[in-house]
Design a protein around this motif. Structure first.
Motif, mmCIF file in Angstrom:
data_model
loop_
_atom_site.group_PDB
_atom_site.id
_atom_site.type_symbol
_atom_site.label_atom_id
_atom_site.label_comp_id
_atom_site.label_asym_id
_atom_site.label_seq_id
_atom_site.Cartn_x
_atom_site.Cartn_y
_atom_site.Cartn_z
ATOM 1 N N ASN A 5 2.575 1.062 -28.302
ATOM 2 C CA ASN A 5 2.363 0.292 -26.983
ATOM 3 C C ASN A 5 3.568 0.132 -26.275
ATOM 4 O O ASN A 5 3.735 -0.106 -25.215
ATOM 5 N N ARG A 35 -1.792 -11.269 -20.644
ATOM 6 C CA ARG A 35 -2.686 -12.027 -21.734
ATOM 7 C C ARG A 35 -2.564 -13.428 -21.189
ATOM 8 O O ARG A 35 -1.629 -13.723 -20.042
ATOM 9 N N GLY A 63 -6.070 -9.646 -22.250
ATOM 10 C CA GLY A 63 -5.535 -8.827 -23.513
ATOM 11 C C GLY A 63 -6.867 -8.827 -24.522
ATOM 12 O O GLY A 63 -7.841 -9.037 -24.132
ATOM 13 N N GLN A 64 -6.303 -8.802 -25.766
ATOM 14 C CA GLN A 64 -7.138 -8.577 -27.104
ATOM 15 C C GLN A 64 -8.056 -9.776 -27.037
ATOM 16 O O GLN A 64 -9.150 -9.548 -27.215
ATOM 17 N N CYS A 65 -7.552 -10.775 -26.821
ATOM 18 C CA CYS A 65 -8.373 -12.404 -27.007
ATOM 19 C C CYS A 65 -9.663 -12.035 -26.155
ATOM 20 O O CYS A 65 -10.751 -12.326 -26.505
ATOM 21 N N GLU A 67 -10.813 -9.562 -24.408
ATOM 22 C CA GLU A 67 -11.616 -8.297 -24.756
ATOM 23 C C GLU A 67 -12.776 -8.380 -26.098
ATOM 24 O O GLU A 67 -13.601 -8.210 -25.928
ATOM 25 N N LEU A 68 -11.875 -9.041 -26.906
ATOM 26 C CA LEU A 68 -12.623 -8.998 -28.072
ATOM 27 C C LEU A 68 -13.532 -10.203 -28.534
ATOM 28 O O LEU A 68 -14.563 -10.289 -29.177
#
Length: 107
Positions: A5, A35, A63-65, A67-68
């Protein structure tokens, strides 16, 4: 963050700097990642009158937070008054007046 990344983000940054328009060439800050922390950094810089460009490999903020766990009320955000996606949506509203240049889906 994996080394893969970082390589992508460095590539995106060099692409921005190489193909920058005159206005973008004088942007004093580039934020890698959109994010919640990156979005808040845009806000803080905007309050100081500093423009920002934001680079992210995802096509949408959060970001991932987000997204998931879009509806999670994580204890990380105290008090946990909203889910991750709602937090990101609020931050996007907060930075709108500062008109950051967003580079989304940049690999």
């Amino acid at each position: 963050m994996s080394g893969r990344n970082i390589g992508r983000e460095s590539s995106a940054l060099s692409q921005i700097l190489t193909h920058a328009t005159p206005a973008a060439a004088i942007t004093p800050s580039v934020i890698i990642g959109r994010r919640s922390c990156g979005l808040f950094q845009v806000f803080e810089l905007g309050l100081l009158g500093i423009s920002a460009q934001v680079v992210d490999s995802l096509r949408h903020p959060g970001g991932q937070c987000a997204e998931l766990y879009p509806t999670s009320r994580s204890t990380t955000f105290r008090p946990a008054v909203c889910g991750a996606q709602e937090l990101v949506d609020r931050l996007m509203q907060q930075i709108r007046p500062f008109k950051p240049q967003l580079h989304l889906g940049t690999k």
